[in-house]
Design a protein around this motif. Sequence first.
Motif, PDB file in Angstrom:
ATOM      1  N   THR A  34      13.055  15.507 -60.442  1.00 55.03           N
ATOM      2  CA  THR A  34      11.640  15.890 -60.490  1.00 55.03           C
ATOM      3  C   THR A  34      10.860  15.296 -59.318  1.00 55.03           C
ATOM      4  O   THR A  34       9.993  15.956 -58.734  1.00 55.03           O
ATOM      5  N   ARG A  73       7.142  15.379 -73.135  1.00 54.09           N
ATOM      6  CA  ARG A  73       5.896  14.871 -72.568  1.00 54.09           C
ATOM      7  C   ARG A  73       5.163  14.064 -73.637  1.00 54.09           C
ATOM      8  O   ARG A  73       5.083  14.479 -74.802  1.00 54.09           O
ATOM      9  N   MET A  79       1.095  15.642 -67.452  1.00 53.59           N
ATOM     10  CA  MET A  79       2.386  16.262 -67.159  1.00 53.59           C
ATOM     11  C   MET A  79       3.524  15.503 -67.822  1.00 53.59           C
ATOM     12  O   MET A  79       3.388  14.329 -68.176  1.00 53.59           O
ATOM     13  N   GLU A  85       7.553  21.931 -63.710  1.00 58.00           N
ATOM     14  CA  GLU A  85       6.112  21.626 -63.696  1.00 58.00           C
ATOM     15  C   GLU A  85       5.635  21.182 -62.319  1.00 58.00           C
ATOM     16  O   GLU A  85       4.464  21.323 -61.982  1.00 58.00           O
ATOM     17  N   TYR A  86       6.568  20.587 -61.551  1.00 59.46           N
ATOM     18  CA  TYR A  86       6.165  19.955 -60.294  1.00 59.46           C
ATOM     19  C   TYR A  86       6.215  20.896 -59.096  1.00 59.46           C
ATOM     20  O   TYR A  86       6.037  20.476 -57.963  1.00 59.46           O
ATOM     21  N   ASN A  88       4.114  23.327 -59.011  1.00 61.59           N
ATOM     22  CA  ASN A  88       2.741  23.851 -59.014  1.00 61.59           C
ATOM     23  C   ASN A  88       1.965  23.388 -57.770  1.00 61.59           C
ATOM     24  O   ASN A  88       1.767  22.187 -57.571  1.00 61.59           O
TER      25      ASN A  88
END
Lengths: 237, 237
Positions: A34, A73, A79, A85-86, A88
């Motif tokens: 991530t 989460r 987050m 998700e990362y 974005n």
Amino acid sequence: MNKIEVIHTPALLPLYELKDKVVVVIDILRATSTMCVAFKTGVKKILPVANPDECRMFKEFDFIIAAERNAVRVEGFDMGNSPFEYENPILADRNIAFTTTNGTKAIKMAKAMEPHSILIGSFLNLSALCSKIKDSQKDLVLLCSGWKDKYNLEDTLFAGAVIEALGSDFEISDDAAISSHSLFVQHQDNLEALVRRSSHANRFSLLHLQTDDVKFCLQTDAYPVVPFMEGEFLVCE
Amino acid sequence: MNKIEVIHTPALLPLYELKDKVVVVIDILRATSTMCVAFKTGVKKILPVANPDECRMFKEFDFIIAAERNAVRVEGFDMGNSPFEYENPILADRNIAFTTTNGTKAIKMAKAMEPHSILIGSFLNLSALCSKIKDSQKDLVLLCSGWKDKYNLEDTLFAGAVIEALGSDFEISDDAAISSHSLFVQHQDNLEALVRRSSHANRFSLLHLQTDDVKFCLQTDAYPVVPFMEGEFLVCE
């Protein structure tokens, strides 16, 4: 010739000396994967934090706060810890305070032992990571984050991948390094099959994740950036 | 179905629960191999003791005292930790107080956690051991003694050999078990080549041992006895 050691879990870290060595922190599912994605997206700094309570305190300093415990989460955080998700673009130029079950803990423990440097490793940045390791001309420690201090399969597998990629430039005399390398060599043609058998992949399938984080985190060289510690922060060139 | 877990070093033991499980203590080079030889020779009881000072105190109670540290016999003791020494018929019906760098420590740590039973494992008793494990119908923990709390190759390899020999009667869902099994499967046709690369085999070659303890300890099923803990003692049926 520079040496390679593998540490299977942070619980064994106190048995080792890190001074003047390069440490690669590994948490394939998912923290260090991530982190590579986040920096590729353009995140400025990541602050590894020990626990959700401490992490929350950075909200007022304009950090995005991210917290994962037991693969989900933590409530009230911006987050979690899924690499998807990362991606974005809203994260570009932002700073993130980040706490995860295993990876950020391993980073902080390694930092306290004052190594020469700390790099972030994952399949996503394998080749870029190995170039940086070779350039360093230092002894190398591959630190697997494990799962709550227990051994895990995917981090060990990646330690083996690094050893394979470094080839004959390093001496592999440590038993844990020999064994990690052997694991990778045996399974390199089908990493996914092995990792699907791991206890953490099983945790994911019980959670019915919407995304296939296992497959994502096994994409070799897809996010070729090498985050490293600078003071208390992870940054990237 | 009963489960198998592998613990790579005694340092990780506190993370596990041993209650109602069968624990196999593994110290291939050499304590648990030597114990199998001793019982085959006719030794009555072995008392695992924490350190040489405590071990020496059993001399006046008609124990043979044996102590090894850093792969060599401690001065002033009757015996060291080479399996060859324990083939001497003079040992028949005698009791031995025994302390070694790793193996006896692992036994004592496991004992303190009150498992269902503790068995002694080595290549020398592999098949006999596995019959006894199957008969127990309990969950199984394979405890590697390691080297001074670090991971070692030969104990992990043997954990993998046990998993292979037990076959489909047990569930292998623990990451350390999957990995140990994989290591054995990959190297089963040439165990010696792998073990010769281990750090402990290298320690032996630096010591210029008179006997080939590595080769000796890899003889599958050569000493088919299964020592087990009864109270504070190791005994054999």
